[in-house]
Design a protein around this motif. Structure first.
Motif, PDB file in Angstrom:
ATOM      1  N   ARG A 168     -31.921  23.968 -19.710  1.00 41.52           N
ATOM      2  CA  ARG A 168     -31.023  24.368 -18.626  1.00 41.52           C
ATOM      3  C   ARG A 168     -30.061  23.232 -18.277  1.00 41.52           C
ATOM      4  NH1 ARG A 168     -32.392  28.851 -15.461  1.00 41.52           N
ATOM      5  NH2 ARG A 168     -31.506  27.847 -13.608  1.00 41.52           N
ATOM      6  N   ARG A 169     -30.544  22.009 -18.352  1.00 45.39           N
ATOM      7  CA  ARG A 169     -29.669  20.870 -18.065  1.00 45.39           C
ATOM      8  C   ARG A 169     -28.549  20.781 -19.097  1.00 45.39           C
ATOM      9  NH1 ARG A 169     -28.649  17.882 -13.539  1.00 45.39           N
ATOM     10  NH2 ARG A 169     -28.207  15.693 -14.021  1.00 45.39           N
ATOM     11  N   GLN A 170     -28.871  21.036 -20.347  1.00 45.99           N
ATOM     12  CA  GLN A 170     -27.863  21.007 -21.394  1.00 45.99           C
ATOM     13  C   GLN A 170     -26.840  22.123 -21.186  1.00 45.99           C
ATOM     14  OE1 GLN A 170     -29.517  20.841 -25.318  1.00 45.99           O
ATOM     15  NE2 GLN A 170     -27.539  20.733 -26.336  1.00 45.99           N
ATOM     16  N   VAL A 171     -27.316  23.305 -20.814  1.00 45.90           N
ATOM     17  CA  VAL A 171     -26.411  24.416 -20.517  1.00 45.90           C
ATOM     18  C   VAL A 171     -25.480  24.052 -19.371  1.00 45.90           C
ATOM     19  CG1 VAL A 171     -26.290  26.789 -19.649  1.00 45.90           C
ATOM     20  CG2 VAL A 171     -27.995  26.188 -21.389  1.00 45.90           C
ATOM     21  N   GLU A 172     -26.037  23.461 -18.310  1.00 44.47           N
ATOM     22  CA  GLU A 172     -25.229  23.100 -17.144  1.00 44.47           C
ATOM     23  C   GLU A 172     -24.142  22.092 -17.498  1.00 44.47           C
ATOM     24  OE1 GLU A 172     -25.686  21.172 -12.646  1.00 44.47           O
ATOM     25  OE2 GLU A 172     -27.403  21.208 -14.018  1.00 44.47           O
ATOM     26  N   SER A 173     -24.498  21.070 -18.280  1.00 43.53           N
ATOM     27  CA  SER A 173     -23.519  20.038 -18.610  1.00 43.53           C
ATOM     28  C   SER A 173     -22.383  20.612 -19.459  1.00 43.53           C
ATOM     29  CB  SER A 173     -24.189  18.867 -19.339  1.00 43.53           C
ATOM     30  OG  SER A 173     -24.630  19.253 -20.623  1.00 43.53           O
ATOM     31  N   ASP A 174     -22.700  21.500 -20.396  1.00 45.03           N
ATOM     32  CA  ASP A 174     -21.663  22.109 -21.226  1.00 45.03           C
ATOM     33  C   ASP A 174     -20.714  22.952 -20.384  1.00 45.03           C
ATOM     34  OD1 ASP A 174     -22.461  20.992 -23.595  1.00 45.03           O
ATOM     35  OD2 ASP A 174     -23.695  22.680 -24.215  1.00 45.03           O
ATOM     36  N   LEU A 175     -21.270  23.774 -19.496  1.00 41.36           N
ATOM     37  CA  LEU A 175     -20.429  24.628 -18.664  1.00 41.36           C
ATOM     38  C   LEU A 175     -19.563  23.791 -17.719  1.00 41.36           C
ATOM     39  CD1 LEU A 175     -22.998  27.445 -17.765  1.00 41.36           C
ATOM     40  CD2 LEU A 175     -21.069  27.617 -19.336  1.00 41.36           C
ATOM     41  N   ALA A 176     -20.159  22.786 -17.078  1.00 39.37           N
ATOM     42  CA  ALA A 176     -19.423  21.962 -16.118  1.00 39.37           C
ATOM     43  C   ALA A 176     -18.309  21.171 -16.810  1.00 39.37           C
ATOM     44  CB  ALA A 176     -20.384  21.017 -15.407  1.00 39.37           C
ATOM     45  N   TRP A 177     -18.611  20.589 -17.953  1.00 36.52           N
ATOM     46  CA  TRP A 177     -17.625  19.760 -18.662  1.00 36.52           C
ATOM     47  C   TRP A 177     -16.459  20.606 -19.171  1.00 36.52           C
ATOM     48  CZ3 TRP A 177     -16.216  15.003 -18.720  1.00 36.52           C
ATOM     49  CH2 TRP A 177     -15.508  14.437 -19.798  1.00 36.52           C
ATOM     50  N   ASN A 178     -16.753  21.774 -19.714  1.00 36.46           N
ATOM     51  CA  ASN A 178     -15.685  22.624 -20.222  1.00 36.46           C
ATOM     52  C   ASN A 178     -14.771  23.112 -19.097  1.00 36.46           C
ATOM     53  OD1 ASN A 178     -16.344  22.490 -22.965  1.00 36.46           O
ATOM     54  ND2 ASN A 178     -17.891  24.089 -22.765  1.00 36.46           N
ATOM     55  N   ARG A 179     -15.332  23.371 -17.934  1.00 36.97           N
ATOM     56  CA  ARG A 179     -14.499  23.774 -16.795  1.00 36.97           C
ATOM     57  C   ARG A 179     -13.613  22.627 -16.332  1.00 36.97           C
ATOM     58  NH1 ARG A 179     -18.712  27.330 -13.155  1.00 36.97           N
ATOM     59  NH2 ARG A 179     -18.886  29.034 -14.666  1.00 36.97           N
ATOM     60  N   LEU A 180     -14.181  21.431 -16.343  1.00 31.79           N
ATOM     61  CA  LEU A 180     -13.389  20.271 -15.948  1.00 31.79           C
ATOM     62  C   LEU A 180     -12.238  20.060 -16.935  1.00 31.79           C
ATOM     63  CD1 LEU A 180     -13.001  17.799 -14.110  1.00 31.79           C
ATOM     64  CD2 LEU A 180     -14.558  16.546 -15.614  1.00 31.79           C
ATOM     65  N   LEU A 181     -12.509  20.223 -18.216  1.00 31.01           N
ATOM     66  CA  LEU A 181     -11.455  20.070 -19.213  1.00 31.01           C
ATOM     67  C   LEU A 181     -10.348  21.106 -19.011  1.00 31.01           C
ATOM     68  CD1 LEU A 181     -13.511  19.414 -22.486  1.00 31.01           C
ATOM     69  CD2 LEU A 181     -12.351  17.735 -21.052  1.00 31.01           C
ATOM     70  N   ARG A 182     -10.734  22.335 -18.743  1.00 35.61           N
ATOM     71  CA  ARG A 182      -9.724  23.382 -18.543  1.00 35.61           C
ATOM     72  C   ARG A 182      -8.862  23.093 -17.317  1.00 35.61           C
ATOM     73  NH1 ARG A 182     -13.982  26.855 -20.184  1.00 35.61           N
ATOM     74  NH2 ARG A 182     -14.504  27.360 -18.022  1.00 35.61           N
ATOM     75  N   ARG A 183      -9.457  22.487 -16.288  1.00 35.62           N
ATOM     76  CA  ARG A 183      -8.698  22.183 -15.084  1.00 35.62           C
ATOM     77  C   ARG A 183      -7.756  21.006 -15.292  1.00 35.62           C
ATOM     78  NH1 ARG A 183     -11.563  21.142  -9.321  1.00 35.62           N
ATOM     79  NH2 ARG A 183     -12.053  23.359  -9.634  1.00 35.62           N
ATOM     80  N   ARG A 184      -8.229  19.977 -15.985  1.00 38.22           N
ATOM     81  CA  ARG A 184      -7.461  18.746 -16.099  1.00 38.22           C
ATOM     82  C   ARG A 184      -6.454  18.753 -17.233  1.00 38.22           C
ATOM     83  NH1 ARG A 184     -11.059  13.316 -15.225  1.00 38.22           N
ATOM     84  NH2 ARG A 184     -11.616  13.616 -13.031  1.00 38.22           N
ATOM     85  N   ILE A 185      -6.761  19.491 -18.272  1.00 41.86           N
ATOM     86  CA  ILE A 185      -5.943  19.402 -19.481  1.00 41.86           C
ATOM     87  C   ILE A 185      -5.122  20.669 -19.641  1.00 41.86           C
ATOM     88  CG2 ILE A 185      -5.975  19.084 -21.977  1.00 41.86           C
ATOM     89  CD1 ILE A 185      -8.644  17.651 -21.669  1.00 41.86           C
ATOM     90  N   ASN A 186      -3.841  20.511 -19.649  1.00 41.06           N
ATOM     91  CA  ASN A 186      -2.927  21.624 -19.837  1.00 41.06           C
ATOM     92  C   ASN A 186      -2.078  21.334 -21.068  1.00 41.06           C
ATOM     93  OD1 ASN A 186      -1.384  23.911 -19.556  1.00 41.06           O
ATOM     94  ND2 ASN A 186      -0.049  23.036 -17.983  1.00 41.06           N
ATOM     95  N   ILE A 187      -2.375  22.013 -22.138  1.00 45.87           N
ATOM     96  CA  ILE A 187      -1.699  21.767 -23.405  1.00 45.87           C
ATOM     97  C   ILE A 187      -0.815  22.962 -23.749  1.00 45.87           C
ATOM     98  CG2 ILE A 187      -2.010  21.351 -25.862  1.00 45.87           C
ATOM     99  CD1 ILE A 187      -2.937  19.032 -24.164  1.00 45.87           C
ATOM    100  N   ASN A 188       0.436  22.696 -24.017  1.00 45.10           N
ATOM    101  CA  ASN A 188       1.359  23.742 -24.444  1.00 45.10           C
ATOM    102  C   ASN A 188       1.886  23.411 -25.844  1.00 45.10           C
ATOM    103  OD1 ASN A 188       1.334  25.335 -22.027  1.00 45.10           O
ATOM    104  ND2 ASN A 188       2.544  23.716 -21.041  1.00 45.10           N
ATOM    105  N   VAL A 189       1.715  24.345 -26.755  1.00 44.15           N
ATOM    106  CA  VAL A 189       2.212  24.187 -28.115  1.00 44.15           C
ATOM    107  C   VAL A 189       3.404  25.118 -28.295  1.00 44.15           C
ATOM    108  CG1 VAL A 189       1.683  24.426 -30.561  1.00 44.15           C
ATOM    109  CG2 VAL A 189      -0.059  23.570 -28.985  1.00 44.15           C
ATOM    110  N   GLY A 190       4.546  24.553 -28.636  1.00 40.46           N
ATOM    111  CA  GLY A 190       5.759  25.333 -28.735  1.00 40.46           C
ATOM    112  C   GLY A 190       5.852  26.168 -30.000  1.00 40.46           C
ATOM    113  N   GLU A 191       6.710  27.183 -29.950  1.00 44.51           N
ATOM    114  CA  GLU A 191       6.895  28.077 -31.089  1.00 44.51           C
ATOM    115  C   GLU A 191       7.431  27.326 -32.304  1.00 44.51           C
ATOM    116  OE1 GLU A 191       9.636  31.979 -32.223  1.00 44.51           O
ATOM    117  OE2 GLU A 191       9.303  31.426 -30.125  1.00 44.51           O
ATOM    118  N   ALA A 192       8.341  26.356 -32.074  1.00 44.17           N
ATOM    119  CA  ALA A 192       8.917  25.601 -33.185  1.00 44.17           C
ATOM    120  C   ALA A 192       7.848  24.794 -33.911  1.00 44.17           C
ATOM    121  CB  ALA A 192      10.013  24.673 -32.671  1.00 44.17           C
ATOM    122  N   GLU A 193       6.908  24.251 -33.157  1.00 47.31           N
ATOM    123  CA  GLU A 193       5.837  23.456 -33.762  1.00 47.31           C
ATOM    124  C   GLU A 193       4.926  24.322 -34.619  1.00 47.31           C
ATOM    125  OE1 GLU A 193       2.651  20.018 -32.350  1.00 47.31           O
ATOM    126  OE2 GLU A 193       3.719  21.227 -30.862  1.00 47.31           O
TER     127      GLU A 193
END
Length: 456
Positions: A168-193
């Motif tokens: 359960r601790r491993q499940v919690e850390s994965d869920l918490a970390w992925n949510r933090l990444l989604r909040r902090r990291i905003n990546i946009n990849v353009g059509e030209a790229e």
């Protein structure tokens, strides 16, 4: 989530809690792999520390000899926590570790538990918490992936010396970390790229592509010697039969550890120069390393090679008819050899699949039909033997005194269709994953640097 700085071409997404993230799948033939030597000798790589040639130790000579417990910013990791996670890993992978290998695993697990504590703490500092019901759902999902009910999963964990709390601790850390990444990291990849990448892929059509697995460990100058030695021990374990993907899931510091270190299909030019150079001299089934990189060391396993956007003959689906004989107990080697020779002469005279029944009856052989078998699902030696055959032809005899001798008759082949370019969405997701992984690695590195960790 793949948090490996030097590999920016993987396709692994953020890890989902499931059987794939926990269950090692032994790679075929790993116990007998040849090692492609990419390190010329056993000298420790240059660390740039200007170390004296002769010196003596003052105080403790091995700071790594310590009880595997720690306090991480006031969060306590006990010896029981470490033991339960170790037992879960051993139970999942059905391992029989030597005492020194178990000690190495304990220290690795301690580092993993420290990272989990830091991830949960950072998420909470950003007002991100995981509801217990979500952890329940994650735990139940893992149980289903193991084809167990939640109650059966709890009983199994207890049986192997682990606990529900550890999972359960491993499940919690994965869920918490992925949510933090989604909040902090905003990546946009353009059509030209995306368009430019698709054009490069089209231009590289027909060039070589590799299916590579990797174990990566970060190594600051003060840890280079330790990490290099650890990786040498891993290669020794592989030679003794330990699966590559177990070692990747246990010791790799890249997030591809969740999928056994699988980097997917990549072109050599997409790898860091040091890894590309090593891979160029490897054959399928070989391991190379430890390979020194600017940020650490890697071990590579080359599973397969193919041509970019070209159909792979090993994806062909076959209709096979197997003709086999067994040897009675007590038969001498000479008698078995003579009987196998007689069988070989008879079967090599088979004229197509319609002739199999008559020859088999005359030889007292058993016939088994199998359809829809992919060439790549056969053992490597058989792949090489079957690929050149035309419909109606017979393979060379193979087998043993204990298991009998058999031949395969090719009754049909459905060749694979041409490979298409990935979709715009697939390319965009791949580029976004690369950048998220890079940012995630930096975040975790900063958390480690700023943490107050007291070992006990």
């Amino acid at each position: 989530m793949r948090v490996l700085v030097h590999v920016n071409n993987g396709v692994a997404k953020a890890p989902r809690i499931g059987r794939k993230a926990f269950l090692a799948v032994a790679l075929a033939g790993i116990a007998s792999i040849a090692t492609a030597q990419t390190v010329p000798d056993q000298r420790v790589p240059d660390t740039g520390l200007n170390l004296p040639a002769n010196f003596q130790f003052f105080g403790k000579t091995d700071p790594n000899i310590r009880k595997p417990t720690a306090i991480v910013n006031s969060a306590v990791i006990t010896g029981t926590d470490v033991d339960q996670r170790v037992n879960m890993i051993i139970g999942v992978n059905n391992l029989n570790l030597k005492p020194e290998e178990r000690d190495q695993l304990r220290m690795t697990v301690l580092r993993q538990l420290i990272d989990e504590a830091l991830q949960i703490q950072e998420a909470k500092a950003n007002e991100i918490t995981v509801d217990p019901k979500e952890i329940d759902s994650g735990f139940n999902r893992v149980a289903r992936n193991f084809q167990k009910s939640p109650e059966q999963m709890r009983a199994w964990l207890k049986e192997v010396g682990a606990s529900e709390r550890s999972l359960r601790r491993q499940v919690e850390s994965d869920l918490a970390w992925n949510r933090l990444l989604r909040r902090r990291i905003n990546i946009n990849v353009g059509e030209a790229e995306v368009k430019a990448m698709l054009e490069r892929m089209e231009q590289s059509k027909g060039s070589e592509e590799l299916h590579v697995y990797e174990i990566y460990q970060n190594a600051t100058p003060d840890r280079a010697q330790e990490v290099y030695a650890n990786m040498q021990r891993m290669i020794t374990q592989m030679r003794e039969g330990t699966p590559f993907d177990y070692l990747a899931k246990t010791y790799s510091e890249a997030s591809t550890k969740a999928v056994g270190g699988d980097l997917g299909w990549i072109r050599p030019s997409m790898l860091p120069e040091e890894l590309a150079t090593a891979a160029a001299g490897m054959s399928a089934g070989q391991v190379a390393g430890p390979i020194q990189l600017p940020t650490g060391f890697s071990i590579l396993y080359l599973a397969e090679k193919r041509k970019v956007l070209m159909a792979d003959a090993r994806d062909a689906k076959l209709s096979l008819r197997q003709v086999s004989i067994s040897f009675p107990k007590g038969l001498t080697q000479a008698q078995a050899t003579a009987r196998a020779g007689e069988f070989a002469t008879a079967t090599q005279a088979i004229k197509g699949c319609g002739d199999v029944a008559k020859v088999a009856q005359a030889q007292g052989a058993e016939v088994v039909d199998r359809d829809g078998i992919a060439v790549r699902d056969l053992p490597p030696a058989l792949q090489n033997m079957i690929l050149p055959l035309q419909v109606g032809q017979v393979s060379a005899p193979f087998g043993s005194v204990d298991e009998g001798v058999r031949v395969l008759v090719l009754c049909g082949r459905d060749d694979p269709t041409a490979v298409n370019l990935p979709s715009v969405e697939q390319v965009q997701a791949k580029l976004e994953d690369e950048r998220v992984n890079l940012r995630a690695q930096r975040m975790l590195r900063d958390l480690r640097r700023d943490a107050l960790i007291e070992y006990r």
